[in-house]
Design a protein around this motif. Structure first.
Motif, mmCIF file in Angstrom:
data_model
loop_
_atom_site.group_PDB
_atom_site.id
_atom_site.type_symbol
_atom_site.label_atom_id
_atom_site.label_comp_id
_atom_site.label_asym_id
_atom_site.label_seq_id
_atom_site.Cartn_x
_atom_site.Cartn_y
_atom_site.Cartn_z
ATOM 1 N N CYS A 1 65.429 48.917 24.798
ATOM 2 C CA CYS A 1 65.685 47.529 25.531
ATOM 3 C C CYS A 1 64.365 47.043 25.970
ATOM 4 C CB CYS A 1 66.445 47.714 26.855
ATOM 5 S SG CYS A 1 67.768 48.571 26.517
ATOM 6 N N ILE B 1 72.650 57.344 27.315
ATOM 7 C CA ILE B 1 72.942 56.498 27.976
ATOM 8 C C ILE B 1 72.855 56.883 29.510
ATOM 9 C CG2 ILE B 1 74.677 54.647 28.752
ATOM 10 C CD1 ILE B 1 75.809 54.826 25.669
ATOM 11 N N GLY C 1 62.843 53.741 24.409
ATOM 12 C CA GLY C 1 63.810 52.808 24.991
ATOM 13 C C GLY C 1 64.235 51.620 24.033
ATOM 14 N N GLU D 1 71.147 43.510 26.798
ATOM 15 C CA GLU D 1 70.848 44.033 25.668
ATOM 16 C C GLU D 1 71.395 45.624 25.495
ATOM 17 O OE1 GLU D 1 67.238 44.881 22.204
ATOM 18 O OE2 GLU D 1 66.759 43.683 24.129
ATOM 19 N N ALA D 2 70.681 46.220 26.927
ATOM 20 C CA ALA D 2 71.031 47.411 26.958
ATOM 21 C C ALA D 2 72.402 47.700 26.961
ATOM 22 C CB ALA D 2 70.162 48.133 28.315
ATOM 23 N N LYS E 1 74.043 47.886 23.441
ATOM 24 C CA LYS E 1 73.628 48.691 22.746
ATOM 25 C C LYS E 1 74.435 49.932 23.271
ATOM 26 C CE LYS E 1 71.232 50.844 19.627
ATOM 27 N NZ LYS E 1 71.436 50.592 18.231
ATOM 28 N N ALA E 2 74.684 50.044 24.374
ATOM 29 C CA ALA E 2 75.354 51.050 24.960
ATOM 30 C C ALA E 2 76.930 51.189 24.435
ATOM 31 C CB ALA E 2 75.674 51.268 26.449
ATOM 32 N N THR F 1 65.800 57.869 33.149
ATOM 33 C CA THR F 1 65.413 57.015 32.169
ATOM 34 C C THR F 1 64.298 57.575 31.190
ATOM 35 O OG1 THR F 1 63.861 56.000 33.497
ATOM 36 C CG2 THR F 1 66.073 55.005 33.701
ATOM 37 N N ASP G 1 70.540 44.435 32.047
ATOM 38 C CA ASP G 1 70.111 44.271 30.912
ATOM 39 C C ASP G 1 71.150 44.146 29.833
ATOM 40 O OD1 ASP G 1 68.816 44.370 28.299
ATOM 41 O OD2 ASP G 1 67.274 45.477 28.999
ATOM 42 N N LYS H 1 67.779 56.067 25.785
ATOM 43 C CA LYS H 1 67.619 55.005 25.150
ATOM 44 C C LYS H 1 68.108 53.981 25.604
ATOM 45 C CE LYS H 1 67.415 57.469 20.526
ATOM 46 N NZ LYS H 1 68.100 57.403 19.099
ATOM 47 N N CYS H 2 69.117 53.810 26.467
ATOM 48 C CA CYS H 2 69.691 52.442 27.214
ATOM 49 C C CYS H 2 69.989 52.992 28.542
ATOM 50 C CB CYS H 2 70.944 52.267 26.441
ATOM 51 S SG CYS H 2 70.947 51.172 25.226
ATOM 52 N N ASN H 3 69.441 51.949 29.487
ATOM 53 C CA ASN H 3 69.577 52.187 31.255
ATOM 54 C C ASN H 3 70.429 51.303 31.463
ATOM 55 O OD1 ASN H 3 67.702 54.359 30.850
ATOM 56 N ND2 ASN H 3 66.258 52.958 30.349
#
Length: 306
Positions: free
Chosen positions: A6, A222, A4, A130-131, A134-135, A233, A128, A237-239
């Motif tokens: 994040c 995602i 991940g 950051e997630a 990133k998404a 999850t 999150d 990579k991004c949740n």
């Protein structure tokens, strides 16, 4: 398992397994708590530490120590683990029974609206950033965007696909009625693509299999789901975690839809010139082919009806 992007270390925790494993070593009071949870977890999930202690016949501090004994930081984390059990173990009939026990008919409207508002608040507190960022970046850089969400998650997937199609030419809403058909629709996915998997308890096996397949093909993943404990999850990579509340006969999609709405807005702002150009072209088409009625049209209809 994917680490991940994040920084979240996913920890598997099944409170029922922990209770069963340690039961023989529990004190008398701890066994009272354990027995009640094992037999009535769908009720215990709505209790505070004080209320659980009152129902069982032990002190609030005993309940808190029991939570720590099982490996949780305190009762709040213990309670969250109990929520996961309720979400994943109750079938639709049991959900109906829980809903009936929780909600009085006279208070139904306000109770449901308040529950949805609480889901939004919890999502705001826990999302999150950051997630999310990133998404947005992954979507902007993907060659093809695959979106899958089935059963109650299907409207969420359809909504996201509809609006992303305004910006991107290669958006594929993965709809299927069999597992074989599902894989036929995603067979060409690879490292240049992204798959957005949407699922909430009870999690769809077809969505999990599709995400697993996409991850093996090295596509970016995602997820939009309810918890880091979600099976999606494992491959992501991004949740993007959106709270959908406790078990109910109807899944609450308010917070997940809000997260999706934010994702669409963020992508649109990053592609503002393209969006503006596309929307202007669409407005011309709508006007030319009379897709939407005008105020004059509505006025004429009203006069005709009178």
């Amino acid at each position: 398992m994917s680490e991940g992007l994040c920084g979240y270390n996913r920890v598997q925790s099944d409170i029922i397994s922990k209770i069963n494993k340690g039961y023989r070593e529990f004190s008398k009071g701890q066994k009272l708590i354990a027995d009640y949870i094992l037999d009535n977890y769908e009720k215990a999930v709505f209790f505070t530490a004080a209320k659980l202690g009152e129902v069982v016949g032990v002190s609030e501090s005993t309940v808190s120590r029991f939570a720590v004994l099982l490996g949780y930081e305190g009762f709040p984390q213990f309670h969250r683990a109990l929520e996961e059990v309720v979400k994943n173990k109750l079938n639709t009939v049991q959900r109906m029974e829980v809903t009936n026990d929780r909600i009085k008919q006279g208070d139904l409207l306000k109770t449901v609206l308040q529950s949805d508002a609480d889901n939004i608040r919890k999502t705001i507190d826990g999302i999150d950033q950051e997630a999310f960022d990133k998404a947005v970046e992954i979507i902007l850089n993907a060659r093809t965007i695959y979106i899958i969400g089935v059963r109650s998650s299907a409207p969420l997937a359809s909504f996201l696909a509809f609006y992303l199609s305004v910006v991107f030419q290669q958006v594929k809403l993965v709809e299927s009625y069999s597992m074989g058909e599902l894989f036929e629709k995603i067979i060409h996915i690879d490292e240049k693509d992204v798959m957005i998997g949407i699922s909430f308890p009870r999690y769809s096996l077809s969505t999990i299999r599709a995400v697993e397949f996409a991850e093996k093909r090295k596509a970016d993943i995602i997820t939009i789901t309810d918890s880091y404990e979600s099976p999606l999850t494992t491959y992501s990579k991004c949740n993007l975690i959106a709270d959908n509340g406790l078990a109910s006969v109807v899944d609450s999609l308010v917070a997940p839809m809000s997260v999706i709405n934010a994702l669409i807005v963020a992508v649109f702002l990053k592609k503002q010139d393209t969006v503006t150009e596309t929307l202007a072209a669409m407005e011309d088409i709508w006007r030319q082919y009379q897709i939407y009625g005008s105020s004059d049209d509505f006025e004429r209809m009203t006069k005709y009806e009178m």
